[in-house]
Design an enzyme around this catalytic site. Structure first.
Site, mmCIF file in Angstrom:
data_model
loop_
_atom_site.group_PDB
_atom_site.id
_atom_site.type_symbol
_atom_site.label_atom_id
_atom_site.label_comp_id
_atom_site.label_asym_id
_atom_site.label_seq_id
_atom_site.Cartn_x
_atom_site.Cartn_y
_atom_site.Cartn_z
ATOM 1 N N LEU A 146 0.854 -1.196 0.000
ATOM 2 C CA LEU A 146 0.000 0.000 0.000
ATOM 3 C C LEU A 146 0.882 1.236 0.000
ATOM 4 O O LEU A 146 1.786 1.351 0.832
ATOM 5 C CB LEU A 146 -0.878 0.041 1.259
ATOM 6 C CG LEU A 146 -2.163 -0.784 1.312
ATOM 7 C CD1 LEU A 146 -2.788 -0.643 2.690
ATOM 8 C CD2 LEU A 146 -3.131 -0.329 0.241
ATOM 9 N N HIS A 147 0.617 2.170 -0.921
ATOM 10 C CA HIS A 147 1.411 3.399 -0.899
ATOM 11 C C HIS A 147 0.705 4.604 -1.515
ATOM 12 O O HIS A 147 1.146 5.733 -1.333
ATOM 13 C CB HIS A 147 2.731 3.186 -1.654
ATOM 14 C CG HIS A 147 2.572 3.184 -3.143
ATOM 15 N ND1 HIS A 147 2.059 2.109 -3.821
ATOM 16 C CD2 HIS A 147 2.843 4.135 -4.061
ATOM 17 C CE1 HIS A 147 2.033 2.391 -5.116
ATOM 18 N NE2 HIS A 147 2.495 3.609 -5.290
ATOM 19 N N ARG A 148 -0.379 4.409 -2.259
ATOM 20 C CA ARG A 148 -0.967 5.520 -3.001
ATOM 21 C C ARG A 148 -1.625 6.527 -2.073
ATOM 22 O O ARG A 148 -2.254 6.172 -1.072
ATOM 23 C CB ARG A 148 -1.970 5.017 -4.043
ATOM 24 C CG ARG A 148 -1.296 4.268 -5.176
ATOM 25 C CD ARG A 148 -2.217 4.026 -6.348
ATOM 26 N NE ARG A 148 -1.500 3.343 -7.409
ATOM 27 C CZ ARG A 148 -0.826 3.953 -8.383
ATOM 28 N NH1 ARG A 148 -0.805 5.272 -8.411
ATOM 29 N NH2 ARG A 148 -0.192 3.267 -9.309
ATOM 30 N N ARG B 139 6.338 5.823 3.172
ATOM 31 C CA ARG B 139 5.226 6.775 3.216
ATOM 32 C C ARG B 139 4.091 6.231 4.088
ATOM 33 O O ARG B 139 3.527 6.943 4.924
ATOM 34 C CB ARG B 139 4.717 7.032 1.790
ATOM 35 C CG ARG B 139 3.483 7.925 1.699
ATOM 36 C CD ARG B 139 2.833 7.810 0.323
ATOM 37 N NE ARG B 139 1.826 8.844 0.136
ATOM 38 C CZ ARG B 139 1.905 9.825 -0.739
ATOM 39 N NH1 ARG B 139 2.940 9.903 -1.553
ATOM 40 N NH2 ARG B 139 0.947 10.725 -0.839
ATOM 41 N N ASP C 124 -2.230 -1.709 -4.031
ATOM 42 C CA ASP C 124 -2.709 -0.568 -4.810
ATOM 43 C C ASP C 124 -1.684 -0.159 -5.864
ATOM 44 O O ASP C 124 -1.784 0.919 -6.453
ATOM 45 C CB ASP C 124 -3.071 0.616 -3.914
ATOM 46 C CG ASP C 124 -1.906 1.137 -3.075
ATOM 47 O OD1 ASP C 124 -0.774 0.632 -3.225
ATOM 48 O OD2 ASP C 124 -2.125 2.058 -2.263
#
Length: 327
Positions: A200-202, A235, A275
């Site tokens: 997950l990073h968006r 992030r 994602d």
């Protein structure tokens, strides 16, 4: 010929082109790193595994918001290319550094080739979507990963001579790295096909406390069915700490992984929840069921010809159960 890498996702795409170019004596590719991803875990550690050299030019431009990062990168590249002008600039993907490179080169009259041109999602406000549309609008050569993306570019009015479906460069890098990845030992206590993998990073998923909390609840539902391994993006880690959120039970956090380490986990996973467009493509190439944690994807072939499906946060548990039932 300058190949511009800004962030980790650019590297597998450019690596495939790099290896083809170095085998052709009339080309001298130069790897330029803007610095958007700059630490070992997110960039340097991937070079050797992909057979890439240390960047010949490293600008060190990192941090700041979208406009600041894009502007500073443009200025640094303009300074570089005013003194050291390449015959062609190749950019890959859709991050801010990619857009900056395309703009800086075209303002100087340098031709630009966009590797992975023609990808489109359904959210015109997503930063990556803004970037990919803008890059395609000004690129000299549009190298699409498939016939559908090339056809879209032609419908939008791009010259037929500028557009070519060249194939998916991610596939070249994946299959090159796959034998070594398959031979890697799994983490202690982990068995093949008995775990899920998460990325997950968006911004739309992790930058809001409510959206990230909802995804964590969904991952907890999946983790009640099988263990989930999660290489945590810096992030996302920062957002979880800022929001006071913890991983759910059954989710095992890992540090950021190299390309080969990640492929080693991916190729033996029962499913992946992500994602990342690139990860959804890799999962499709490996026929690993993929829960794409977004409302849309710029890689529709993963849905129509692969094993991916779009899944909202509230549906992660049910989708994981369906996969485990053999659906």
């Amino acid at each position: 010929m300058h190949l511009v890498a800004a962030a980790r996702p650019n590297l597998p795409k450019l690596a495939a082109l790099w290896h083809a170019l170095v085998a052709a004596p009339r080309f001298r590719p130069v790897l330029v790193h803007t610095g958007q991803h700059h630490d070992s875990a997110m960039f340097d550690g991937h070079l050797a595994e992909l057979g890439l050299p240390k960047p010949e030019v490293a600008l060190g431009i990192a941090g700041g918001g979208h406009a600041a990062l894009t502007g500073r990168t443009m200025m640094a590249l303009a300074d570089l290319w005013t003194v050291r002008r390449p015959a062609l600039v190749v950019v890959a993907g859709d991050v801010d550094g990619t857009l900056a490179a395309a703009l800086a080169a075209r303002k100087l009259g340098i031709p630009v080739a966009h590797l992975e041109a023609g990808l489109r999602g359904g959210d015109p406000d997503m930063p990556e979507e803004i970037n990919r549309r803008a890059i395609d609008a000004i690129a000299t050569l549009l190298w699409a990963p498939d016939d559908a993306s090339a056809a879209l570019l032609l419908r939008q009015g791009h010259a037929r001579s500028a557009v070519r479906a060249v194939g998916n460069a991610m596939a070249d890098s994946l299959y090159r790295a796959l034998p070594a990845a398959q031979a890697r030992a799994l983490p202690e206590g982990v068995a093949a096909r008995a775990y899920g993998l998460v990325t997950l990073h968006r911004a739309g998923n992790v930058d809001g406390a409510d959206s990230l909390a909802a995804l964590l609840r969904g991952l907890g539902e999946a983790a009640a069915l099988l263990p989930m391994l999660w290489p945590l993006h810096p992030r996302t880690r920062a957002r979880m700490e800022a929001f006071g959120l913890a991983p759910p039970s059954g989710v095992r956090l890992l540090p950021p992984l190299s390309h080969g380490e990640f492929l080693g986990l991916l190729c033996h996973a029962a499913l992946v929840a992500t994602d990342s467009g690139g990860v959804s493509e890799e999962a499709t190439m490996l026929d690993i069921p993929c829960l794409t944690l977004r409302a849309e994807t710029e890689r529709p072939l993963t849905l129509t010809q692969g094993s991916a499906r779009l899944v909202a946060a509230g549906g992660i548990g049910a989708a994981a159960a369906a996969v485990l039932r053999g659906d």
